[in-house]
Design a protein around this motif. Structure first.
Motif, PDB file in Angstrom:
ATOM      1  N   VAL A  74       0.840  -1.198   0.000  1.00 24.60           N
ATOM      2  CA  VAL A  74       0.000   0.000   0.000  1.00 24.60           C
ATOM      3  C   VAL A  74       0.877   1.250   0.000  1.00 24.60           C
ATOM      4  O   VAL A  74       0.613   2.216  -0.737  1.00 24.60           O
ATOM      5  N   ALA A  75       1.928   1.242   0.822  1.00 20.32           N
ATOM      6  CA  ALA A  75       2.822   2.406   0.905  1.00 20.32           C
ATOM      7  C   ALA A  75       3.525   2.655  -0.423  1.00 20.32           C
ATOM      8  O   ALA A  75       3.750   3.809  -0.808  1.00 20.32           O
ATOM      9  N   GLN A  76       3.884   1.584  -1.142  1.00 16.02           N
ATOM     10  CA  GLN A  76       4.520   1.746  -2.450  1.00 16.02           C
ATOM     11  C   GLN A  76       3.567   2.439  -3.424  1.00 16.02           C
ATOM     12  O   GLN A  76       3.955   3.370  -4.141  1.00 16.02           O
ATOM     13  N   TYR A  77       2.310   1.991  -3.409  1.00 15.09           N
ATOM     14  CA  TYR A  77       1.300   2.599  -4.278  1.00 15.09           C
ATOM     15  C   TYR A  77       1.089   4.073  -3.923  1.00 15.09           C
ATOM     16  O   TYR A  77       1.066   4.939  -4.797  1.00 15.09           O
ATOM     17  N   VAL A  78       0.943   4.351  -2.634  1.00 17.44           N
ATOM     18  CA  VAL A  78       0.685   5.723  -2.186  1.00 17.44           C
ATOM     19  C   VAL A  78       1.873   6.628  -2.504  1.00 17.44           C
ATOM     20  O   VAL A  78       1.697   7.767  -2.967  1.00 17.44           O
ATOM     21  N   ALA A  79       3.082   6.126  -2.272  1.00 13.57           N
ATOM     22  CA  ALA A  79       4.281   6.935  -2.513  1.00 13.57           C
ATOM     23  C   ALA A  79       4.405   7.321  -3.982  1.00 13.57           C
ATOM     24  O   ALA A  79       4.759   8.455  -4.314  1.00 13.57           O
ATOM     25  N   ILE A  80       4.107   6.394  -4.881  1.00 16.35           N
ATOM     26  CA  ILE A  80       4.286   6.633  -6.317  1.00 16.35           C
ATOM     27  C   ILE A  80       3.115   7.421  -6.906  1.00 16.35           C
ATOM     28  O   ILE A  80       3.304   8.385  -7.657  1.00 16.35           O
ATOM     29  N   GLU A  82       0.334   8.957  -5.233  1.00 16.64           N
ATOM     30  CA  GLU A  82      -0.354  10.010  -4.496  1.00 16.64           C
ATOM     31  C   GLU A  82       0.581  11.068  -3.930  1.00 16.64           C
ATOM     32  O   GLU A  82       0.345  12.263  -4.062  1.00 16.64           O
ATOM     33  N   LEU A  83       1.661  10.635  -3.298  1.00 18.18           N
ATOM     34  CA  LEU A  83       2.553  11.575  -2.619  1.00 18.18           C
ATOM     35  C   LEU A  83       3.722  12.026  -3.487  1.00 18.18           C
ATOM     36  O   LEU A  83       4.377  13.020  -3.170  1.00 18.18           O
ATOM     37  N   GLY A  84       4.002  11.282  -4.530  1.00 12.73           N
ATOM     38  CA  GLY A  84       5.050  11.697  -5.460  1.00 12.73           C
ATOM     39  C   GLY A  84       6.417  11.105  -5.195  1.00 12.73           C
ATOM     40  O   GLY A  84       7.229  10.989  -6.103  1.00 12.73           O
ATOM     41  N   ASN A  85       6.701  10.721  -3.945  1.00 10.70           N
ATOM     42  CA  ASN A  85       7.990  10.090  -3.642  1.00 10.70           C
ATOM     43  C   ASN A  85       7.891   9.337  -2.318  1.00 10.70           C
ATOM     44  O   ASN A  85       6.993   9.581  -1.508  1.00 10.70           O
ATOM     45  N   GLU A  86       8.841   8.441  -2.110  1.00 13.46           N
ATOM     46  CA  GLU A  86       8.798   7.575  -0.929  1.00 13.46           C
ATOM     47  C   GLU A  86       9.128   8.330   0.354  1.00 13.46           C
ATOM     48  O   GLU A  86       8.639   7.985   1.431  1.00 13.46           O
ATOM     49  N   MET A  87       9.950   9.374   0.262  1.00 13.12           N
ATOM     50  CA  MET A  87      10.333  10.102   1.457  1.00 13.12           C
ATOM     51  C   MET A  87       9.131  10.793   2.091  1.00 13.12           C
ATOM     52  O   MET A  87       9.031  10.873   3.327  1.00 13.12           O
ATOM     53  N   GLU A  88       8.193  11.262   1.296  1.00 18.29           N
ATOM     54  CA  GLU A  88       6.983  11.874   1.835  1.00 18.29           C
ATOM     55  C   GLU A  88       6.183  10.851   2.639  1.00 18.29           C
ATOM     56  O   GLU A  88       5.638  11.171   3.701  1.00 18.29           O
ATOM     57  N   ALA A  89       6.118   9.628   2.119  1.00 10.50           N
ATOM     58  CA  ALA A  89       5.398   8.570   2.839  1.00 10.50           C
ATOM     59  C   ALA A  89       6.087   8.263   4.164  1.00 10.50           C
ATOM     60  O   ALA A  89       5.425   8.074   5.195  1.00 10.50           O
ATOM     61  N   THR A 195       8.337   0.736   2.160  1.00 13.07           N
ATOM     62  CA  THR A 195       7.691   0.291   0.930  1.00 13.07           C
ATOM     63  C   THR A 195       8.210  -1.077   0.507  1.00 13.07           C
ATOM     64  O   THR A 195       9.189  -1.594   1.038  1.00 13.07           O
ATOM     65  N   GLU A 196       7.514  -1.631  -0.466  1.00  9.11           N
ATOM     66  CA  GLU A 196       7.936  -2.932  -0.993  1.00  9.11           C
ATOM     67  C   GLU A 196       9.343  -2.840  -1.574  1.00  9.11           C
ATOM     68  O   GLU A 196      10.158  -3.745  -1.404  1.00  9.11           O
ATOM     69  N   ARG A 197       9.638  -1.734  -2.246  1.00  7.77           N
ATOM     70  CA  ARG A 197      10.980  -1.557  -2.797  1.00  7.77           C
ATOM     71  C   ARG A 197      12.024  -1.471  -1.686  1.00  7.77           C
ATOM     72  O   ARG A 197      13.134  -2.009  -1.829  1.00  7.77           O
TER      73      ARG A 197
END
Length: 267
Positions: A74-80, A82-89, A195-197
């Protein structure tokens, strides 16, 4: 609190060996996200859990896949998307968990929690894949002086965060135990394995022979010779898998012997 072991129960001999290892201070507990479920069973909605956050984000951001929701996916999806990058998540998760005040582990409400029970064992080393500092607080309630350690699982962390546990010849004791955060902590959002990554990169990075210094030397020596007690994990949990496939993979090359490993699930 109902405790069981899956897929099979621990035998009497295994329990005896586990208790002996605890008595000899030769046991290293690993604390997973399901250990937090206890607090909400006692005080409903008092603390945010990983599963609750995954469900919240899945509903808020219209996650296109069906439940059960796994936070890394879910975090991977949201980061890419909705939020634009993983650091925001990661910043968001860090802020949310930082708002949670630790329980009073001496209170009747929480003195039988997994963290409180583990703190009473007087062990020198504790390992967690949770982002919070609940284990440290539980140890402080037992008048211990815990030292927090952090797995620097990528180049950015190695360059930006100095590992204090390698300084001053620190060695964990029952009075000054180590709490080592394998998957990061809320004080350093960039350290979160979220995230998954992140999980994939964690496994790859921790399998590199040249990167073993991401774990303190004394901890690398202690892990292969200690009984490992996993509490608060599901066997299909990505946190559980990434620890086994990554950070603990070096043990076979350090010492050719079969470790005693117990997985206790909290229901």
């Amino acid at each position: 609190m109902k405790i069981g072991a899956k897929p099979k129960k621990l035998t009497d001999v295994y329990w005896e060996n586990l208790l002996d290892a605890i008595d000899r201070k030769n046991c290293i507990p690993f604390i997973g996200s399901s250990a937090l479920e206890f607090f909400n069973q006692v005080d409903d909605n008092a603390f945010l859990t990983i599963d609750e956050l995954a469900k919240e984000w899945a509903e808020k951001y219209d996650y296109p896949f069906e439940a059960p929701y796994e936070l890394p996916k879910v975090a991977q999806y949201v980061a890419i998307n909705e939020l634009g990058n993983e650091m925001e998540a990661k910043q968001n998760v860090s802020t949310r968990f930082r708002r949670m005040k630790p329980p009073n582990f001496l209170s009747n409400k929480f003195n039988k929690s997994p963290h409180a029970i583990l703190a009473e064992l007087n062990l020198p080393i504790y390992i967690t894949t949770n982002y919070d500092f609940f284990m440290e607080e539980a140890l402080k309630s037992q008048e211990k002086k815990p030292v927090s350690g952090l797995c620097r699982w990528n180049d950015e962390l190695k360059n930006s965060i100095e590992e204090r546990t390698e300084q001053d010849q620190y060695r964990p004791t029952k009075d000054e135990p180590l709490v080592f955060h394998f998957h990061g902590c809320i004080d350093y959002p960039e350290s979160l394995v979220l995230t998954e990554r992140d999980h994939f990169e964690f496994v790859i990075y921790t399998n590199k022979e040249s990167e073993k210094d991401m774990i303190p030397t004394f901890l690398r020596k202690a892990l292969p010779t200690s009984t490992l007690l996993f509490i608060g994990y599901r066997l299909d949990d990505i946190n559980f898998r990434s620890i086994f496939q990554g950070a603990l993979s070096f043990m076979s090359s350090v010492r050719k012997r079969r470790n005693s490993i117990a997985v206790i699930q909290i229901q």
